[in-house]
Scaffold this motif. Structure first.
Motif, PDB file in Angstrom:
ATOM      1  N   CYS A  99     -22.567 -13.874   5.934  1.00  0.00           N
ATOM      2  CA  CYS A  99     -22.446 -15.115   6.706  1.00  0.00           C
ATOM      3  C   CYS A  99     -23.256 -14.980   7.981  1.00  0.00           C
ATOM      4  O   CYS A  99     -23.450 -13.872   8.502  1.00  0.00           O
ATOM      5  CB  CYS A  99     -20.986 -15.434   7.012  1.00  0.00           C
ATOM      6  SG  CYS A  99     -20.221 -14.352   8.235  1.00  0.00           S
ATOM      7  N   ALA A 120     -12.488 -25.645   5.105  1.00  0.00           N
ATOM      8  CA  ALA A 120     -13.302 -24.475   4.778  1.00  0.00           C
ATOM      9  C   ALA A 120     -12.672 -23.673   3.642  1.00  0.00           C
ATOM     10  O   ALA A 120     -13.373 -23.176   2.745  1.00  0.00           O
ATOM     11  CB  ALA A 120     -13.471 -23.598   6.020  1.00  0.00           C
ATOM     12  N   LYS A 124     -14.475 -22.932   0.077  1.00  0.00           N
ATOM     13  CA  LYS A 124     -14.808 -21.550  -0.270  1.00  0.00           C
ATOM     14  C   LYS A 124     -13.946 -20.997  -1.398  1.00  0.00           C
ATOM     15  O   LYS A 124     -14.428 -20.255  -2.261  1.00  0.00           O
ATOM     16  CB  LYS A 124     -14.649 -20.654   0.966  1.00  0.00           C
ATOM     17  CG  LYS A 124     -15.694 -20.878   2.052  1.00  0.00           C
ATOM     18  CD  LYS A 124     -15.305 -20.119   3.309  1.00  0.00           C
ATOM     19  CE  LYS A 124     -16.371 -20.203   4.378  1.00  0.00           C
ATOM     20  NZ  LYS A 124     -17.503 -19.313   4.120  1.00  0.00           N
ATOM     21  N   SER A 167     -15.447 -20.218  14.949  1.00  0.00           N
ATOM     22  CA  SER A 167     -16.631 -20.068  14.092  1.00  0.00           C
ATOM     23  C   SER A 167     -16.522 -18.790  13.255  1.00  0.00           C
ATOM     24  O   SER A 167     -16.914 -18.779  12.078  1.00  0.00           O
ATOM     25  CB  SER A 167     -17.900 -20.022  14.951  1.00  0.00           C
ATOM     26  OG  SER A 167     -18.094 -21.241  15.639  1.00  0.00           O
ATOM     27  N   GLU A 171     -15.653 -18.242   8.740  1.00  0.00           N
ATOM     28  CA  GLU A 171     -16.390 -17.398   7.798  1.00  0.00           C
ATOM     29  C   GLU A 171     -15.528 -16.277   7.235  1.00  0.00           C
ATOM     30  O   GLU A 171     -15.891 -15.675   6.219  1.00  0.00           O
ATOM     31  CB  GLU A 171     -17.627 -16.812   8.481  1.00  0.00           C
ATOM     32  CG  GLU A 171     -18.581 -17.853   9.042  1.00  0.00           C
ATOM     33  CD  GLU A 171     -19.075 -18.847   7.999  1.00  0.00           C
ATOM     34  OE1 GLU A 171     -19.074 -18.498   6.798  1.00  0.00           O
ATOM     35  OE2 GLU A 171     -19.450 -19.970   8.371  1.00  0.00           O
ATOM     36  N   ARG A 405     -25.610 -24.808   9.065  1.00  0.00           N
ATOM     37  CA  ARG A 405     -24.746 -23.621   9.069  1.00  0.00           C
ATOM     38  C   ARG A 405     -23.946 -23.521   7.775  1.00  0.00           C
ATOM     39  O   ARG A 405     -23.894 -22.456   7.137  1.00  0.00           O
ATOM     40  CB  ARG A 405     -23.799 -23.670  10.269  1.00  0.00           C
ATOM     41  CG  ARG A 405     -22.721 -22.592  10.259  1.00  0.00           C
ATOM     42  CD  ARG A 405     -21.860 -22.667  11.504  1.00  0.00           C
ATOM     43  NE  ARG A 405     -21.195 -23.948  11.654  1.00  0.00           N
ATOM     44  CZ  ARG A 405     -20.050 -24.263  11.056  1.00  0.00           C
ATOM     45  NH1 ARG A 405     -19.451 -23.391  10.262  1.00  0.00           N
ATOM     46  NH2 ARG A 405     -19.491 -25.439  11.246  1.00  0.00           N
ATOM     47  N   GLU A 406     -23.327 -24.608   7.371  1.00  0.00           N
ATOM     48  CA  GLU A 406     -22.454 -24.572   6.197  1.00  0.00           C
ATOM     49  C   GLU A 406     -23.248 -24.363   4.909  1.00  0.00           C
ATOM     50  O   GLU A 406     -22.828 -23.608   4.030  1.00  0.00           O
ATOM     51  CB  GLU A 406     -21.644 -25.866   6.120  1.00  0.00           C
ATOM     52  CG  GLU A 406     -20.660 -26.035   7.271  1.00  0.00           C
ATOM     53  CD  GLU A 406     -19.910 -27.339   7.225  1.00  0.00           C
ATOM     54  OE1 GLU A 406     -18.931 -27.495   7.971  1.00  0.00           O
ATOM     55  OE2 GLU A 406     -20.309 -28.236   6.441  1.00  0.00           O
ATOM     56  N   GLN A 407     -24.392 -25.025   4.818  1.00  0.00           N
ATOM     57  CA  GLN A 407     -25.174 -24.905   3.593  1.00  0.00           C
ATOM     58  C   GLN A 407     -25.812 -23.515   3.482  1.00  0.00           C
ATOM     59  O   GLN A 407     -25.870 -22.932   2.405  1.00  0.00           O
ATOM     60  CB  GLN A 407     -26.247 -26.003   3.564  1.00  0.00           C
ATOM     61  CG  GLN A 407     -26.845 -26.262   2.190  1.00  0.00           C
ATOM     62  CD  GLN A 407     -28.216 -25.646   2.029  1.00  0.00           C
ATOM     63  OE1 GLN A 407     -28.905 -25.369   3.004  1.00  0.00           O
ATOM     64  NE2 GLN A 407     -28.609 -25.417   0.795  1.00  0.00           N
ATOM     65  N   ASN A 409     -24.600 -20.770   4.696  1.00  0.00           N
ATOM     66  CA  ASN A 409     -23.530 -19.814   4.420  1.00  0.00           C
ATOM     67  C   ASN A 409     -22.830 -20.093   3.097  1.00  0.00           C
ATOM     68  O   ASN A 409     -21.717 -19.611   2.862  1.00  0.00           O
ATOM     69  CB  ASN A 409     -22.504 -19.816   5.556  1.00  0.00           C
ATOM     70  CG  ASN A 409     -23.031 -19.121   6.799  1.00  0.00           C
ATOM     71  OD1 ASN A 409     -23.858 -18.221   6.708  1.00  0.00           O
ATOM     72  ND2 ASN A 409     -22.580 -19.545   7.964  1.00  0.00           N
ATOM     73  N   TRP A 411     -21.390 -22.718   1.703  1.00  0.00           N
ATOM     74  CA  TRP A 411     -20.183 -23.523   1.567  1.00  0.00           C
ATOM     75  C   TRP A 411     -20.338 -24.509   0.420  1.00  0.00           C
ATOM     76  O   TRP A 411     -19.387 -24.804  -0.284  1.00  0.00           O
ATOM     77  CB  TRP A 411     -19.893 -24.280   2.866  1.00  0.00           C
ATOM     78  CG  TRP A 411     -19.405 -23.438   3.992  1.00  0.00           C
ATOM     79  CD1 TRP A 411     -19.736 -22.147   4.269  1.00  0.00           C
ATOM     80  CD2 TRP A 411     -18.496 -23.833   5.022  1.00  0.00           C
ATOM     81  NE1 TRP A 411     -19.105 -21.711   5.398  1.00  0.00           N
ATOM     82  CE2 TRP A 411     -18.334 -22.723   5.889  1.00  0.00           C
ATOM     83  CE3 TRP A 411     -17.818 -25.000   5.301  1.00  0.00           C
ATOM     84  CZ2 TRP A 411     -17.507 -22.767   7.006  1.00  0.00           C
ATOM     85  CZ3 TRP A 411     -17.002 -25.058   6.423  1.00  0.00           C
ATOM     86  CH2 TRP A 411     -16.839 -23.946   7.267  1.00  0.00           C
ATOM     87  N   TYR A 417     -23.408 -32.164  -0.742  1.00  0.00           N
ATOM     88  CA  TYR A 417     -23.157 -32.845   0.541  1.00  0.00           C
ATOM     89  C   TYR A 417     -23.767 -34.241   0.547  1.00  0.00           C
ATOM     90  O   TYR A 417     -23.122 -35.212   0.965  1.00  0.00           O
ATOM     91  CB  TYR A 417     -23.733 -32.024   1.697  1.00  0.00           C
ATOM     92  CG  TYR A 417     -23.780 -32.815   2.981  1.00  0.00           C
ATOM     93  CD1 TYR A 417     -22.654 -32.935   3.788  1.00  0.00           C
ATOM     94  CD2 TYR A 417     -24.943 -33.488   3.367  1.00  0.00           C
ATOM     95  CE1 TYR A 417     -22.685 -33.686   4.945  1.00  0.00           C
ATOM     96  CE2 TYR A 417     -24.975 -34.243   4.520  1.00  0.00           C
ATOM     97  CZ  TYR A 417     -23.844 -34.341   5.304  1.00  0.00           C
ATOM     98  OH  TYR A 417     -23.883 -35.111   6.438  1.00  0.00           O
TER      99      TYR A 417
END
Length: 594
Positions: A99, A120, A124, A167, A171, A405-407, A409, A411, A417
């Motif tokens: 991450c 989240a 996940k 944050s 993760e 950030r999400e994509q 990492n 998610w 999305y």
């Protein structure tokens, strides 16, 4: 101080990873000239340790971190991630188990800590966790990071330290073995900085590989790291424990003053405050590492990772369809809470519809005011365009850091999305158009026929959805200031060639050709055919008027040049605009994130 996470799946990570790299070089183009940012970097970051990448501004800290995470492309050199169980080189597939926590804590300010953690967890873990297990997992993480007391607080009300810890908490849900952090202490006070670094240290001791960039830590924070990797001019000038920096520099005749922060002295030396000693430091660092046997050149061939013992915490990631449903719920909740996007715009559509309906009161049934009524239809197209385009231009760029950030990492996939974005925003535009049409259409006395009204609403929706798509394209290509300017100018140009300010038969050829690229033109033409087409009989002429030239609908359509194309041809053209803008928006968004 917070205790480390007590859950079995969070206390330790069985998939422990060392990261090694050799000969990393990276060049960037500045003012059409290639500039070397990193030069022949070699190093090793071990699991169970917290490593800090340090150096003066412009030394290449963030660039190296981006390269290690796979965020930066165009790199020369080799990177490998080694499992402690098999000593096998792992391909990019293991990046999914890492991450990257970026410097800016972009958290949705309208969600509470619990809600954003729950979302989240759903993205996940999905159905791998029961409701009770998910609640226990979130509670343990929040307790460990000292966030349990503010779990019902919205993210917009959190302090800087709390946002940073949140944050990290997001993760930790899928328990990654490798964590990268870019400037985790930026903007934090001394206490918050100590808490943040202490938490990261505890996570590292549980078996994770923690790597972060840090600018100039205090002496206390400096000594909390297990290893530091110092850069100067894109080269490594020191790699090793922080406790050995004073001894290391003294071997070169550089003596840190008593009561002086070793971290400050090291950065000052790297910044050439005591003369340009970069080459000397680089060569001495390489010599020291080779003598200690810490640099290995035997990397071998890439092979797949296979753990020697099964991880009891392994789980199957949820399907993209399940993630789509979670993202859809999240988007609807966000739209409901963001009153400027929904409630305010709904009220304004109703208010403006009433305002225009009163200005053009009964114009739709008055044969002497047919031209003015055509102006009302053009204004409708322009109003719907502007109010759908501008929020997309201004709001969508604010979501890009969160999506990035999400994509990145893992998610969700970008297409998942984007599909949730479309499905959630299109019904909102439909509701706005119905609210506007219900008052503007009937107050202006347009034909009281159900089929004409529903066709009117259909065109309103197609114009709004097209404009929102164009706004999304602008929001992913240029910044909000330029996007607002380009959007306003393009809207003005489309109004000019919309067929009312200058009738099509009177329009210069070049502008007539431009009208084919204006969805306002097709929208206005469709409105005219709805109101004055479909064999509508002649309109009544008021007794005080001597002659009503445009009381016959076909006469007005012919003189404006809107009598030949059919209504459904204009609908098809607008649908093409909708599809083209949405596809363009996805491609520009994908390019922006890459």
């Amino acid at each position: 101080m917070c205790e480390i996470i007590s859950s079995k799946c969070l206390t330790t990570v069985q998939e422990r990873v060392n990261i090694e790299f050799d000969g990393i070089c990276y060049n960037a183009k500045q003012n059409k000239v290639q500039k070397q940012i990193l030069s022949n970097l070699t190093g090793s970051f071990k699991f169970g340790e917290m490593t800090a990448i340090m150096g003066p501004s412009g030394a290449g800290k963030s660039t190296l971190l981006n390269i290690l995470t796979g965020y930066q492309k165009g790199v020369i050199g080799g990177i490998r991630k080694v499992s402690c169980y098999t000593n096998a080189i792992i391909t990019d597939k293991l990046r999914k188990n890492s991450c990257y926590i970026m410097q800016d804590d972009r958290l949705n300010p309208l969600f509470t800590v619990w809600e954003i953690m729950s979302i989240a967890a759903d993205l996940k873990r999905g159905r791998n966790l029961t409701k009770k297990s998910k609640e226990n997992l979130i509670d343990e993480i929040l307790t460990s990071l000292a966030l349990i007391t503010c779990k019902n607080t919205r993210c917009g009300m959190l302090s800087g330290g709390q946002k940073k810890r949140l944050s990290i908490a997001l993760e930790l849900i899928d328990n990654p073995p490798v964590m990268f952090l870019d400037e985790p202490t930026t903007g934090l006070d001394s206490l918050s900085t100590y808490q943040c670094i202490s938490i990261l240290r505890n996570l590292a001791k549980a078996g994770r590989t923690i790597i972060c960039t840090i600018h100039q830590p205090s002496a206390t924070i400096f000594e909390m790291f297990d290893q530091i990797y110092v850069l100067a001019k894109g080269q490594c000038v020191y790699s090793g424990p922080p406790t050995r920096t004073v001894e290391y520099l003294s071997n070169l005749g550089l003596y840190c003053p008593k009561y002086h922060n070793p971290a400050d002295y090291l950065i000052e030396t790297a910044n050439c405050d005591y003369g340009d000693l970069t080459d000397l430091l680089v060569s001495f660092n390489k010599k020291t590492k080779f003598e200690e046997g810490l640099i290995s050149k035997e990397y071998g061939e890439d092979v797949e990772l296979t753990l020697s013992n099964k991880d009891s915490c392994k789980y199957e990631p949820p399907s993209e369809f399940y993630k789509f449903s979670v993202l859809l719920k999240r988007t609807f909740l966000h739209l409901y809470r963001d009153w400027t996007v929904t409630q305010l715009r709904l009220a304004l559509h109703t208010l403006i519809g009433t305002f225009l309906g009163i200005i053009f009161l009964n114009y739709g049934s008055d044969g002497s005011k047919s031209v003015s009524n055509a102006g009302f239809l053009l204004i409708t197209s322009a109003y719907l365009t502007y109010t759908a385009m501008m929020p997309a231009v201004l709001k969508f760029p604010l979501e890009l850091p969160v999506i990035k950030r999400e994509q990145f990492n893992n998610w969700y996939k970008l297409r998942t999305y984007y599909a949730s974005f479309l499905v959630s925003h299109i019904p909102i535009q439909v509701i706005f158009c119905i609210a506007y049409a219900c008052v503007a259409y009937f107050l202006s006395a347009q034909p009281a026929e159900a089929n004409r009204f529903f066709m009117f609403v259909l065109i309103c929706c197609l114009i709004s959805i097209s404009a929102e798509g164009m706004g999304t394209v602008l929001g992913t290509v240029v910044n909000p200031v330029n996007g607002t300017f380009i959007g306003a100018v393009s809207c003005a140009v489309m109004i000019v060639v919309g067929g009312f300010l200058c009738f099509y038969p009177h329009m210069p050829k070049v502008f007539y050709i431009m009208s084919y690229f204006s969805y306002i033109s097709y929208g206005t033409e469709a409105f005219m055919q709805i109101i004055y087409g479909f064999d509508r009989p002649a309109l009544p002429c008021p007794s005080e008027e001597i002659y009503c030239h445009y009381r016959v609908p076909q006469r007005l359509l012919k003189e404006m040049g809107m009598d030949k194309p059919t209504f459904w041809e204009n609908v098809l053209s607008l649908c093409i605009f909708v599809v083209v803008f949405r596809v363009m928006a996805f491609l520009t968004l994908k390019r922006k994130l890459s």
